[in-house]
Design an enzyme around this catalytic site. Structure first.
Site, PDB file in Angstrom:
ATOM      1  N   THR A 213       3.699   6.150  -9.083  1.00 32.57           N
ATOM      2  CA  THR A 213       3.840   4.748  -8.687  1.00 32.57           C
ATOM      3  C   THR A 213       3.493   3.812  -9.835  1.00 32.57           C
ATOM      4  O   THR A 213       3.642   2.604  -9.711  1.00 32.57           O
ATOM      5  CB  THR A 213       2.910   4.410  -7.499  1.00 32.57           C
ATOM      6  OG1 THR A 213       1.557   4.685  -7.883  1.00 32.57           O
ATOM      7  CG2 THR A 213       3.261   5.235  -6.269  1.00 32.57           C
ATOM      8  N   THR A 287      -6.035  12.530 -11.570  1.00 30.99           N
ATOM      9  CA  THR A 287      -4.697  12.031 -11.912  1.00 30.99           C
ATOM     10  C   THR A 287      -4.776  10.735 -12.719  1.00 30.99           C
ATOM     11  O   THR A 287      -5.696   9.942 -12.565  1.00 30.99           O
ATOM     12  CB  THR A 287      -3.863  11.793 -10.651  1.00 30.99           C
ATOM     13  OG1 THR A 287      -4.609  10.976  -9.748  1.00 30.99           O
ATOM     14  CG2 THR A 287      -3.527  13.110  -9.972  1.00 30.99           C
ATOM     15  N   ASN A 307     -10.063  10.427  -8.993  1.00 31.52           N
ATOM     16  CA  ASN A 307     -11.046  11.230  -8.266  1.00 31.52           C
ATOM     17  C   ASN A 307     -10.725  12.720  -8.354  1.00 31.52           C
ATOM     18  O   ASN A 307      -9.606  13.108  -8.687  1.00 31.52           O
ATOM     19  CB  ASN A 307     -11.051  10.817  -6.797  1.00 31.52           C
ATOM     20  CG  ASN A 307      -9.669  10.954  -6.165  1.00 31.52           C
ATOM     21  OD1 ASN A 307      -8.854  10.051  -6.292  1.00 31.52           O
ATOM     22  ND2 ASN A 307      -9.380  12.078  -5.529  1.00 31.52           N
ATOM     23  N   ASP A 352     -14.400   8.653  -4.278  1.00 31.71           N
ATOM     24  CA  ASP A 352     -13.070   8.201  -4.670  1.00 31.71           C
ATOM     25  C   ASP A 352     -13.145   7.088  -5.715  1.00 31.71           C
ATOM     26  O   ASP A 352     -12.356   6.153  -5.709  1.00 31.71           O
ATOM     27  CB  ASP A 352     -12.263   7.733  -3.444  1.00 31.71           C
ATOM     28  CG  ASP A 352     -10.799   7.454  -3.789  1.00 31.71           C
ATOM     29  OD1 ASP A 352     -10.278   8.094  -4.716  1.00 31.71           O
ATOM     30  OD2 ASP A 352     -10.192   6.583  -3.134  1.00 31.71           O
ATOM     31  N   LYS A 379     -13.330   0.779 -10.128  1.00 35.68           N
ATOM     32  CA  LYS A 379     -13.400   0.900  -8.673  1.00 35.68           C
ATOM     33  C   LYS A 379     -14.834   1.044  -8.184  1.00 35.68           C
ATOM     34  O   LYS A 379     -15.169   0.616  -7.096  1.00 35.68           O
ATOM     35  CB  LYS A 379     -12.595   2.133  -8.204  1.00 35.68           C
ATOM     36  CG  LYS A 379     -11.162   1.835  -7.822  1.00 35.68           C
ATOM     37  CD  LYS A 379     -10.482   3.050  -7.206  1.00 35.68           C
ATOM     38  CE  LYS A 379     -10.819   3.190  -5.736  1.00 35.68           C
ATOM     39  NZ  LYS A 379     -10.132   4.372  -5.135  1.00 35.68           N
ATOM     40  N   TRP A 441      -5.769  -1.462  -8.551  1.00 41.11           N
ATOM     41  CA  TRP A 441      -4.761  -1.455  -9.612  1.00 41.11           C
ATOM     42  C   TRP A 441      -4.344  -2.865 -10.015  1.00 41.11           C
ATOM     43  O   TRP A 441      -3.631  -3.045 -10.996  1.00 41.11           O
ATOM     44  CB  TRP A 441      -3.509  -0.694  -9.123  1.00 41.11           C
ATOM     45  CG  TRP A 441      -2.988  -1.274  -7.845  1.00 41.11           C
ATOM     46  CD1 TRP A 441      -3.303  -0.869  -6.579  1.00 41.11           C
ATOM     47  CD2 TRP A 441      -2.107  -2.398  -7.694  1.00 41.11           C
ATOM     48  NE1 TRP A 441      -2.672  -1.673  -5.653  1.00 41.11           N
ATOM     49  CE2 TRP A 441      -1.938  -2.617  -6.311  1.00 41.11           C
ATOM     50  CE3 TRP A 441      -1.443  -3.240  -8.601  1.00 41.11           C
ATOM     51  CZ2 TRP A 441      -1.140  -3.652  -5.797  1.00 41.11           C
ATOM     52  CZ3 TRP A 441      -0.659  -4.261  -8.094  1.00 41.11           C
ATOM     53  CH2 TRP A 441      -0.502  -4.461  -6.702  1.00 41.11           C
ATOM     54  N   CYS A 649      -1.270   7.920   5.720  1.00 42.62           N
ATOM     55  CA  CYS A 649      -0.327   6.802   5.755  1.00 42.62           C
ATOM     56  C   CYS A 649      -0.690   5.767   6.815  1.00 42.62           C
ATOM     57  O   CYS A 649      -0.558   4.570   6.595  1.00 42.62           O
ATOM     58  CB  CYS A 649       1.088   7.307   6.017  1.00 42.62           C
ATOM     59  SG  CYS A 649       1.739   8.317   4.674  1.00 42.62           S
ATOM     60  N   HIS A 650      -1.111   6.251   7.970  1.00 42.31           N
ATOM     61  CA  HIS A 650      -1.257   5.332   9.100  1.00 42.31           C
ATOM     62  C   HIS A 650      -2.674   4.801   9.260  1.00 42.31           C
ATOM     63  O   HIS A 650      -2.926   4.016  10.174  1.00 42.31           O
ATOM     64  CB  HIS A 650      -0.792   6.012  10.390  1.00 42.31           C
ATOM     65  CG  HIS A 650       0.669   6.354  10.372  1.00 42.31           C
ATOM     66  ND1 HIS A 650       1.652   5.413  10.573  1.00 42.31           N
ATOM     67  CD2 HIS A 650       1.326   7.519  10.131  1.00 42.31           C
ATOM     68  CE1 HIS A 650       2.843   5.991  10.481  1.00 42.31           C
ATOM     69  NE2 HIS A 650       2.672   7.264  10.204  1.00 42.31           N
ATOM     70  N   MET A 690       9.405   9.731   7.398  1.00 46.45           N
ATOM     71  CA  MET A 690       8.533  10.457   8.323  1.00 46.45           C
ATOM     72  C   MET A 690       9.126  11.841   8.553  1.00 46.45           C
ATOM     73  O   MET A 690       9.957  12.058   9.438  1.00 46.45           O
ATOM     74  CB  MET A 690       8.420   9.666   9.639  1.00 46.45           C
ATOM     75  CG  MET A 690       7.618  10.372  10.715  1.00 46.45           C
ATOM     76  SD  MET A 690       5.907  10.749  10.247  1.00 46.45           S
ATOM     77  CE  MET A 690       5.526  11.977  11.501  1.00 46.45           C
TER      78      MET A 690
HETATM   79 CA    CA Z   1      -8.286   8.020  -5.480  1.00 46.96          CA
END
Ligand code: CA
Length: 738
Positions: A213, A287, A307, A352, A379, A441, A649-650, A690
């Protein structure tokens, strides 16, 4: 002769030596002039490689132009505005006196109402911008006419590998090409003139949960790109590809692999000594999902790492090792990818606390010494200043509420962690900054005029509640946290602090102090842009406006409503003697996923008179669940499955993520198990992202998940304050990072 980084703060006087950049041999000379020091580059044409030959009008970006970015302020040629990513423009036509006359000059609609996070580029009359689903648009900046749209056609079901939204934060331009990373892990070079694919290369193992992303960056003819996926379980790395051919040049892993396979380099061998257990089975994490900065002065590439996997280090490493190079800033040589230094801001990270937030390189006088430094509000809530050539820690000061550590030991560079903050099983800890981060970000800006860093800041809590046990999940998140529990934690502890707001603050990096604070909005703030005319532009997040502040005083001088959230960063450019400000808007709209589409590129100019079309009639879906009749043990089992498979996601309440994902407490699918299973087990909405979960969920588990969401929806209905609607703030996002 080119001038670079002409800042008020003086760089150290250093011996000159030649460095090769693109088509030139550049001789670096530090000069000291009264009141203004400039870094000069003497260009010797004809050496190393011939200058790229694309004519203007087609992303004709070269090393020379990027090094000269300060003297060509009409352009915005790279993600952060210049190599140093200061997001500072020397344009001054829009100033504190006339900014009130700023109005819409034109706008262009995007084809989706998903959240927009992309920083546009402006190059020689054309605006390029990436949008949701890794699509890229080119617009004629004279009139907003769409020149082309590139669609990488990412398979919808890939978003099961995407932790935090179907977003794209930016693109790179170089020698007639536009570069974009796609959600499914490709790096694509697009012909800037036609919008056609020039080359495409897969940067990841497609059998793993990787995604991209972030914005690629180009340095010395190489495209630098990282990836996301640390929430699921991947091994992090940064790669450099040849910008012309797409051939892999070098790759630096951020965490070691299985020691039995041997180590790629000495840095991996050293890192392995800081790990215990069998971390490689889940990849380790780390990452490189946002900040990558090339510094032409040190000739180093700096990047942040994320993380570990799982988040909870009780389950990641039984020895409680530091786990290098997680949650670190790492410097490597741009030519080879060879390790030079690192600074780990959060050893043994269990919160995280990715160290990937944007980094800005500036020349500052620090404690009487002139230095080139890296600024990073992290963060984890600490603002860090690192010496760019060596990585030496110069400052570590909280810039938002921090309750997990008492401070940072400046001798060792390690945070003084409070033991209770490590949330052993059965002892939740209401963390600040929460996993949303003190800073995500969103772009910061630095003004050499004021010497201030404008930080897109977050003040957020998140209750860290350890899973009672942990077993790796091949499909969903691997966190070692009960990610559905925050809802019940706050319900059962109504007196503990619980907030997630964003705002812009002006920060003195040398004194480590806030100078002013802008308006708060619910959820994440928008990114920033500073100008030489004493303005700071900022998206107001869920406040659905874009603003201009006085850079010195913080006085709000201008704002315009945008009909939708603004989290992307504005840019500015000049065309035909007129200064423009452009920003992508979209996301965090009342009604979330179901709301009308107001995602657009908005372009402002003095005396702009264009009006947005009126907002469409829209009634958000009611909170109307069927009665909660399931037994408590079924709801509990559903909660556990929801945490593993759905919360990514939710969200923890089934209703987060603004525009990116549907609010499950309001979905009509709750009314029949058959309809619910059509989506969850049969995958009828896989094209929309989905995919079927039939491989990991049995029918009775799908029933339990539905029972859990019904119970939660009924719980929400009973609460005096529903998050929305009506008349209350839009939903917040408990986890907006990767
Ligand atoms: Ca993370």
């Amino acid at each position: 002769m080119a001038r670079l980084a002409g800042e008020r703060h003086s760089p150290p006087v250093q011996p000159s030596h030649p460095i090769a950049l693109g088509g030139f041999i550049l001789t670096r000379i530090w000069t000291v002039a009264p009141g203004l020091c400039a870094l000069l580059f003497v260009a010797i044409p004809g050496a190393v490689r011939s200058e790229p030959a694309s004519p203007p009008g087609a992303a004709h970006v070269t090393a020379q132009r990027l090094l000269n970015a300060a003297s060509e302020p009409s352009q915005w040629m790279t993600y952060g505005g210049n190599y140093e990513e200061q997001r500072y423009s020397r344009l001054t036509r829009i100033d504190r006196d006339n900014v009130k006359q700023l109005g819409l000059a034109w706008f262009a609609d995007y084809d989706t109402n998903l959240t927009q996070t992309g920083t546009p580029l402006y190059i020689d009359g054309v605006i390029y911008v990436s949008t949701a689903w890794s699509k890229v648009y080119a617009f004629d900046a004279h009139n907003g006419k769409q020149l082309w749209q590139y669609n990488p056609k990412t398979p919808g079901e890939w978003i099961r590998n995407v932790c935090c939204g179907i977003v794209n934060r930016g693109i790179a331009a170089w020698n007639g090409k536009i570069y974009v990373g796609t959600l499914d892990g490709r790096l694509v070079a697009i012909d800037a003139r036609t919008g056609k694919e020039a080359w495409s290369t897969l940067t990841v193992d497609p059998s793993k949960h990787y995604s991209i992303t972030s914005a690629p960056r180009v340095a010395k003819g190489k495209v630098l790109i990282g990836e996301s996926g640390g929430e699921y379980g991947v091994r992090g790395y940064i790669s450099a590809y040849d910008a012309e051919t797409g051939k892999l040049d070098w790759r630096f892993f951020t965490v070691p692999g299985n020691p039995k396979d041997g180590f790629e380099n000495e840095a991996m061998k050293k890192a392995a000594a800081t790990w215990g257990g069998e971390w490689w089975k889940l990849g380790g994490g780390g990452t490189v999902w946002d900040a990558i900065v090339y510094d032409p002065v040190t000739d180093l590439v700096y990047f942040g790492t994320g993380n570990g996997t799982p988040w909870n280090d009780q389950y990641r490493d039984p020895t409680n090792g530091d786990n290098l190079y997680l949650a670190s800033v790492v410097a490597v040589k741009v030519d080879t990818g060879e390790y030079v230094w690192h600074y780990q801001s959060t050893p043994a990270d269990t919160w995280d606390y990715d160290a990937v937030s944007p980094m800005t390189i500036v020349n500052l006088t620090v404690d009487g010494k002139q230095r080139r430094v890296i600024l990073q509000p992290c963060k984890n809530g600490f603002f860090y200043m690192l010496d760019a050539p060596t990585g030496k820690l110069l400052r570590a000061v909280p810039f938002t509420e921090v309750n997990w550590a008492d401070g940072v030991d400046m001798k060792t560079g390690r945070p003084r962690v409070k033991p209770e903050a490590r949330f052993p099983v059965g002892r939740p800890f209401n963390l600040a900054p929460g996993v949303q981060g003190g800073h995500g970000w969103q772009a910061n800006a630095f003004s050499p005029e004021t010497g201030l860093l404008y930080i897109a800041t977050q003040h957020a809590y998140f209750p860290m509640i350890a899973d009672k046990s942990f077993t790796p999940n091949p499909v969903g998140y691997n966190l070692g946290l009960d990610f559905a529990a925050p809802f019940t934690y706050y319900r059962d502890h109504p007196d503990v602090p619980n907030k997630f707001v964003g705002y812009l603050q002006a920060w003195d990096p040398v004194k480590g102090k806030q100078v002013w604070k802008g308006e708060e909005n619910q959820g994440p703030p928008g990114g920033a842009l500073a100008t030489a005319s004493g303005l700071v532009f900022q998206g107001g997040g869920s406040s659905q406006e874009v603003r201009a502040y006085d850079a010195r005083s913080g006085e709000k001088l201008w704002s315009q409503k945008t009909q939708t959230g603004v989290v992307a960063a504005p840019i500015t450019y000049e065309l035909d003697g007129q200064q423009y400000m452009a920003v992508s808007v979209g996301g965090t709209t009342l009604g979330g996923y179901y709301a009308p589409n107001y995602s657009r590129l908005l372009v402002f100019a003095l005396n702009g008179k264009v009006q947005l079309p009126p907002e469409k009639e829209f009634t958000p879906l009611p909170l109307d669940p069927p009665p909660a009749t399931a037994a408590a043990d079924v709801v509990d089992a559903g909660s556990q499955q929801y945490t593993k498979n759905c919360a990514a996601c939710h969200g923890d309440r089934g209703q987060t993520r603004g525009a990116n994902f549907p609010d499950l407490t309001r979905t009509p699918l709750l009314h029949t198990q058959e309809g619910f299973d059509q989506v969850v087990l049969k995958g009828v909405l896989s094209e929309r992202g989905m995919a079927s979960f039939a491989a990991v969920l049995k029918p009775e588990e799908s029933q339990a998940i539905r029972a859990f969401i019904i119970a939660r929806a009924n719980d929400l209905k009973k609460q005096p304050q529903t998050p929305w609607p009506p008349g209350s703030p839009p939903p917040t996002q408990p986890h907006t990072e990767h």
